[in-house]
Scaffold this motif. Structure first.
Motif, short mmCIF file in Angstrom:
data_model
loop_
_atom_site.label_atom_id
_atom_site.label_comp_id
_atom_site.label_asym_id
_atom_site.label_seq_id
_atom_site.Cartn_x
_atom_site.Cartn_y
_atom_site.Cartn_z
N TYR A 217 0.97 -1.13 -0.14
CA TYR A 217 -0.01 0.09 -0.12
C TYR A 217 1.02 1.14 -0.02
O TYR A 217 0.51 2.31 -0.71
N PHE A 218 1.96 1.14 0.93
CA PHE A 218 2.86 2.47 1.03
C PHE A 218 3.42 2.97 -0.23
O PHE A 218 3.80 4.01 -0.79
N LYS B 214 1.91 7.11 -6.51
CA LYS B 214 0.65 8.00 -7.07
C LYS B 214 0.96 9.36 -6.62
O LYS B 214 0.38 10.20 -7.26
N GLU B 215 1.60 9.47 -5.58
CA GLU B 215 2.17 10.94 -5.07
C GLU B 215 3.32 11.50 -5.74
O GLU B 215 3.55 12.45 -5.34
N ASN B 216 3.83 10.75 -6.73
CA ASN B 216 5.27 11.16 -7.16
C ASN B 216 6.20 11.44 -6.03
O ASN B 216 6.99 12.48 -6.17
N GLY B 217 6.35 10.46 -5.19
CA GLY B 217 7.17 10.66 -4.17
C GLY B 217 8.88 10.11 -4.36
O GLY B 217 9.29 10.28 -5.72
N ILE B 218 9.31 9.52 -3.24
CA ILE B 218 10.78 9.17 -3.55
C ILE B 218 11.29 7.92 -4.17
O ILE B 218 12.19 7.65 -4.73
N ILE B 219 10.16 7.05 -4.65
CA ILE B 219 10.13 5.72 -5.33
C ILE B 219 9.08 5.72 -6.35
O ILE B 219 8.05 6.37 -6.28
#
Length: 265
Positions: free
Chosen positions: A24-25, A31-36
């Motif tokens: 989930y994370f 989807k949040e265009n984060g670090i991965i």
């Protein structure tokens, strides 16, 4: 990879159910265009009928999982680039998508029968080997043909075992394989048993049992492994840790909250 019918996870409970947390994370971070970026996790998540709402606000769990993913991917890549390692053993593999990113290598997946059955429904990996046994069933090592130059990964796993069980796991691997590495993450021992930290985990059914104050706690067991690299998780993407980033200045805390690599002697 094959994603066809809805994935039934109703049989999961206790520790096996925690396999859904990193999935989930990693999907949420993507989807949040984060670090991965892990689009495979997004695809899998969309096929699972499960109430993930309890994880929505667990920002500590999210950044911890994603820093784990970032660091472990980097470490696996570094070891593979050395040229000798061709086999990876995924301990407590769950729905880990890393084999999709390192698809040119041979993978073994060691997990309990329920998680492995779900994994088989999701991933079309005919050449992967599935070992449906508890990590504590010391006979699983006999099902791995190769006996040297192995990368073992224990991501999000060791905290569910006791000190003595973790020691037994390390001893079992060391006596069976030579010139190998193990990559794992840990909690600080002060976080063991805490409910406030683990918002996404039902600590009554899947309690945290193992933590360390530093890597020295493991090295002093003298299980035949030597320290190769240690990364302090809270030093990475500090802004994402919000108020917890101030703990990066507290050496006694951050030394237990790590991703580490050990090499068999």
């Amino acid at each position: 990879m094959k994603i066809e019918n809805k994935i039934d996870v109703t049989t999961l409970s206790a520790v096996p159910e925690t396999m859904l947390i990193p999935l989930y994370f990693k999907a949420k971070e993507t989807k949040e265009n984060g670090i991965i970026k892990d689009n495979v996790s997004v695809e899998i998540l969309n096929r699972i009928d499960y109430d993930f709402s309890k994880m929505n606000e667990d920002w500590i769990g999210q950044i911890s999982v994603c820093v784990n993913t970032f660091l472990i991917d980097k470490l696996v890549n570094n070891l593979l680039e050395q040229g000798k390692k061709k086999v990876i053993v995924n301990l407590g593999s769950g729905l880990d998508t890393r084999p999709e990113r390192f698809s040119d290598y041979k993978w073994y997946h060691v997990d309990l029968p329920q998680p492995l059955e779900i994994r088989k429904k999701v991933f079309d990996k005919k050449h992967d080997t599935y070992i449906a046994k508890s990590i504590l069933d010391l006979t699983w090592v006999n099902e791995i043909k190769e006996k040297e130059n192995i990368i073992f990964i224990a991501e999000g796993l060791l905290m569910y075992f006791t000190d003595e069980e973790v020691k037994s796991i390390l001893k079992n691997i060391r006596k069976s394989f030579t010139n190998s590495h193990i990559i794992f993450d840990t909690l600080h021992k002060q976080l063991v048993g805490t409910k406030r930290y683990a918002k996404s985990v039902d600590t009554s059914s899947a309690p945290f049992k193992f933590g360390i104050s530093s890597i020295d706690d493991i090295i002093k067991w003298d299980t035949g492994w030597r320290q190769e690299q240690v990364f302090y998780k809270i030093d990475y993407y500090k802004k994402r840790w919000k108020w917890l980033r101030w703990f990066s200045f507290i050496s006694s805390f951050k030394k237990g909250f790590i991703v580490a690599v050990l090499k068999s002697e």
